[in-house]
Design a protein around this motif. Sequence first.
Motif, PDB file in Angstrom:
ATOM      1  N   LEU A  48      -3.303  -4.822  -4.552  1.00 14.95           N
ATOM      2  CA  LEU A  48      -2.380  -3.780  -5.028  1.00 14.95           C
ATOM      3  C   LEU A  48      -1.608  -4.266  -6.258  1.00 14.95           C
ATOM      4  O   LEU A  48      -1.511  -3.544  -7.263  1.00 14.95           O
ATOM      5  CB  LEU A  48      -1.426  -3.413  -3.890  1.00 14.95           C
ATOM      6  CG  LEU A  48      -0.535  -2.167  -4.035  1.00 14.95           C
ATOM      7  CD1 LEU A  48      -0.081  -1.686  -2.657  1.00 14.95           C
ATOM      8  CD2 LEU A  48       0.676  -2.411  -4.917  1.00 14.95           C
ATOM      9  N   LYS A  52      -1.849  -3.447 -10.330  1.00 11.87           N
ATOM     10  CA  LYS A  52      -0.590  -2.826 -10.783  1.00 11.87           C
ATOM     11  C   LYS A  52      -0.408  -1.402 -10.231  1.00 11.87           C
ATOM     12  O   LYS A  52       0.099  -0.506 -10.916  1.00 11.87           O
ATOM     13  CB  LYS A  52      -0.500  -2.811 -12.311  1.00 11.87           C
ATOM     14  CG  LYS A  52      -0.583  -4.194 -12.950  1.00 11.87           C
ATOM     15  CD  LYS A  52      -0.317  -4.146 -14.437  1.00 11.87           C
ATOM     16  CE  LYS A  52      -0.545  -5.484 -15.120  1.00 11.87           C
ATOM     17  NZ  LYS A  52       0.010  -6.651 -14.439  1.00 11.87           N
ATOM     18  N   LEU A  53      -0.835  -1.225  -9.001  1.00 11.90           N
ATOM     19  CA  LEU A  53      -0.733   0.106  -8.399  1.00 11.90           C
ATOM     20  C   LEU A  53       0.694   0.463  -8.018  1.00 11.90           C
ATOM     21  O   LEU A  53       1.010   1.643  -7.826  1.00 11.90           O
ATOM     22  CB  LEU A  53      -1.658   0.205  -7.178  1.00 11.90           C
ATOM     23  CG  LEU A  53      -3.156   0.202  -7.517  1.00 11.90           C
ATOM     24  CD1 LEU A  53      -3.993   0.158  -6.251  1.00 11.90           C
ATOM     25  CD2 LEU A  53      -3.518   1.425  -8.356  1.00 11.90           C
ATOM     26  N   ASP A  54       1.551  -0.543  -7.889  1.00  8.86           N
ATOM     27  CA  ASP A  54       2.965  -0.215  -7.671  1.00  8.86           C
ATOM     28  C   ASP A  54       3.545   0.390  -8.946  1.00  8.86           C
ATOM     29  O   ASP A  54       4.195   1.442  -8.915  1.00  8.86           O
ATOM     30  CB  ASP A  54       3.753  -1.436  -7.194  1.00  8.86           C
ATOM     31  CG  ASP A  54       3.650  -2.639  -8.127  1.00  8.86           C
ATOM     32  OD1 ASP A  54       2.719  -2.695  -8.957  1.00  8.86           O
ATOM     33  OD2 ASP A  54       4.529  -3.528  -8.022  1.00  8.86           O
ATOM     34  N   LYS A  56       1.907   1.879 -11.327  1.00  8.02           N
ATOM     35  CA  LYS A  56       1.280   3.188 -11.570  1.00  8.02           C
ATOM     36  C   LYS A  56       1.869   4.269 -10.677  1.00  8.02           C
ATOM     37  O   LYS A  56       1.838   5.456 -11.018  1.00  8.02           O
ATOM     38  CB  LYS A  56      -0.229   3.079 -11.359  1.00  8.02           C
ATOM     39  CG  LYS A  56      -0.922   2.245 -12.438  1.00  8.02           C
ATOM     40  CD  LYS A  56      -2.385   2.037 -12.138  1.00  8.02           C
ATOM     41  CE  LYS A  56      -3.022   1.131 -13.203  1.00  8.02           C
ATOM     42  NZ  LYS A  56      -4.444   0.816 -12.887  1.00  8.02           N
ATOM     43  N   ASN A  57       2.409   3.856  -9.529  1.00  9.63           N
ATOM     44  CA  ASN A  57       3.053   4.812  -8.626  1.00  9.63           C
ATOM     45  C   ASN A  57       4.573   4.815  -8.771  1.00  9.63           C
ATOM     46  O   ASN A  57       5.287   5.367  -7.937  1.00  9.63           O
ATOM     47  CB  ASN A  57       2.654   4.506  -7.181  1.00  9.63           C
ATOM     48  CG  ASN A  57       1.239   4.973  -6.857  1.00  9.63           C
ATOM     49  OD1 ASN A  57       1.012   6.140  -6.553  1.00  9.63           O
ATOM     50  ND2 ASN A  57       0.278   4.061  -6.957  1.00  9.63           N
ATOM     51  N   ALA A 239       5.347   6.770  -2.441  1.00  3.54           N
ATOM     52  CA  ALA A 239       4.686   6.015  -3.517  1.00  3.54           C
ATOM     53  C   ALA A 239       4.038   4.753  -2.972  1.00  3.54           C
ATOM     54  O   ALA A 239       2.895   4.413  -3.315  1.00  3.54           O
ATOM     55  CB  ALA A 239       5.686   5.669  -4.604  1.00  3.54           C
ATOM     56  N   ASN A 242       0.996   5.765  -0.816  1.00  2.00           N
ATOM     57  CA  ASN A 242      -0.087   6.200  -1.698  1.00  2.00           C
ATOM     58  C   ASN A 242      -0.805   5.001  -2.310  1.00  2.00           C
ATOM     59  O   ASN A 242      -2.037   4.946  -2.349  1.00  2.00           O
ATOM     60  CB  ASN A 242       0.462   7.097  -2.811  1.00  2.00           C
ATOM     61  CG  ASN A 242       0.870   8.473  -2.333  1.00  2.00           C
ATOM     62  OD1 ASN A 242       0.531   8.874  -1.224  1.00  2.00           O
ATOM     63  ND2 ASN A 242       1.601   9.196  -3.148  1.00  2.00           N
ATOM     64  N   SER A 243      -0.028   4.028  -2.778  1.00  2.00           N
ATOM     65  CA  SER A 243      -0.637   2.857  -3.411  1.00  2.00           C
ATOM     66  C   SER A 243      -1.403   2.018  -2.393  1.00  2.00           C
ATOM     67  O   SER A 243      -2.426   1.412  -2.717  1.00  2.00           O
ATOM     68  CB  SER A 243       0.430   2.007  -4.105  1.00  2.00           C
ATOM     69  OG  SER A 243       1.327   1.439  -3.179  1.00  2.00           O
ATOM     70  N   SER A 244      -0.934   2.004  -1.164  1.00  2.00           N
ATOM     71  CA  SER A 244      -1.642   1.282  -0.098  1.00  2.00           C
ATOM     72  C   SER A 244      -3.009   1.911   0.166  1.00  2.00           C
ATOM     73  O   SER A 244      -4.023   1.209   0.243  1.00  2.00           O
ATOM     74  CB  SER A 244      -0.796   1.290   1.184  1.00  2.00           C
ATOM     75  OG  SER A 244      -1.504   0.720   2.261  1.00  2.00           O
ATOM     76  N   GLN A 246      -4.676   3.806  -1.877  1.00  2.00           N
ATOM     77  CA  GLN A 246      -5.490   3.618  -3.089  1.00  2.00           C
ATOM     78  C   GLN A 246      -6.138   2.229  -3.093  1.00  2.00           C
ATOM     79  O   GLN A 246      -7.307   2.077  -3.478  1.00  2.00           O
ATOM     80  CB  GLN A 246      -4.608   3.799  -4.333  1.00  2.00           C
ATOM     81  CG  GLN A 246      -4.168   5.225  -4.576  1.00  2.00           C
ATOM     82  CD  GLN A 246      -2.955   5.316  -5.502  1.00  2.00           C
ATOM     83  OE1 GLN A 246      -2.543   4.327  -6.128  1.00  2.00           O
ATOM     84  NE2 GLN A 246      -2.349   6.498  -5.570  1.00  2.00           N
ATOM     85  N   THR A 247      -5.386   1.233  -2.638  1.00  2.00           N
ATOM     86  CA  THR A 247      -5.913  -0.134  -2.576  1.00  2.00           C
ATOM     87  C   THR A 247      -7.032  -0.238  -1.546  1.00  2.00           C
ATOM     88  O   THR A 247      -8.048  -0.906  -1.773  1.00  2.00           O
ATOM     89  CB  THR A 247      -4.790  -1.125  -2.231  1.00  2.00           C
ATOM     90  OG1 THR A 247      -3.697  -0.940  -3.128  1.00  2.00           O
ATOM     91  CG2 THR A 247      -5.283  -2.557  -2.329  1.00  2.00           C
TER      92      THR A 247
END
Length: 330
Positions: A48, A52-54, A56-57, A239, A242-244, A246-247
């Motif tokens: 994650l 950089k999904l944090d 991005k969210n 957020a 969602n990122s979790s 997505q990962t």
Amino acid sequence: MKQLIRYFSIAIIFLSFSAYAVSQDGKKDSVKVGVLKWGTANWELKTLLDKKLDNKNKYKLEVVGLANKNASATALQGGEVDVILTDYIWVNRQRAEGADFAFVPHSLTVGGLIASPDSGIVNVSDLKGKKIGIAGGPVDKSWVILQAYAKEKFGMTLKDEVETVFAAPAVINEQLMDGNVDAVLNFWHYNARLKAAGMNEVISVKEVLKELKLNDQTPLLGWVFEKKWADENLKLITAFLNSSFQTKEILLNDIGQWENLKKKMKADEDETLFVALRDAYRDGIVTEFKQDHISSASEVFAVMASIGGEKLVGSSSNLDPNTFWKAYIE
């Protein structure tokens, strides 16, 4: 000088308004997630952060390494972290005692019964008179569900027909490898190590659930947080969740991504172990939170309560409908 004072006054007023706006909004821009320092959840969280999904969210992930499961619970209860990873049975138990924690699925009920190839154990009925090593104690969830299966399919009261040895996960694996026990029930990643070393899976927890006519896609572990905190920080927790998810999609569908995790998995020098751990992890991924997770978890909970009793589930014999945080899918 008057002009300078006026300039600083305007700047202070501007900063005051900015700070006021943030405090009035009441939403933090970071989420503190407490996980076991060496736990497998770190594989997801590393990915994650690497992706950089944090960002991005639109939030910042802070990972807090904790020593053990008790430390995770204490950190959440003490407000040192916002979110931990634990099972819904613990959440339900806490709710029955007056706490207001909530759960969003993270991973499935996985694991299985492992035996050596020369043990002569090909199904659960072969365990009679054998010695079984179990990690997690007398109310380990895999052990409880296996007892339900043995009773349903073979009429066996398993705990009375086998010799049980309870120990730490690493010790349980050593006991099997050294031939001191005939079979083991261990956490999934320790099972993966045994399979990589040539041991056989007699039956998986997923197969046990199917045989009991329960949903084998029932989650066990999930992200857990205080409901009040989630309600006050709705965009923030959404957020993070969602990122979790997505990962998880990345780890499920992008095999190449796993190369970046080899070292963290402690499998950078053993390809067989790496593949076993990778595939076992992917087998337990929950890619979305669905309404039927709640009903299937309720059915599994009832079976576990019937065998594990109050020592496992606490004072509640039913799953609280608010144990799962339905706001995320509503």
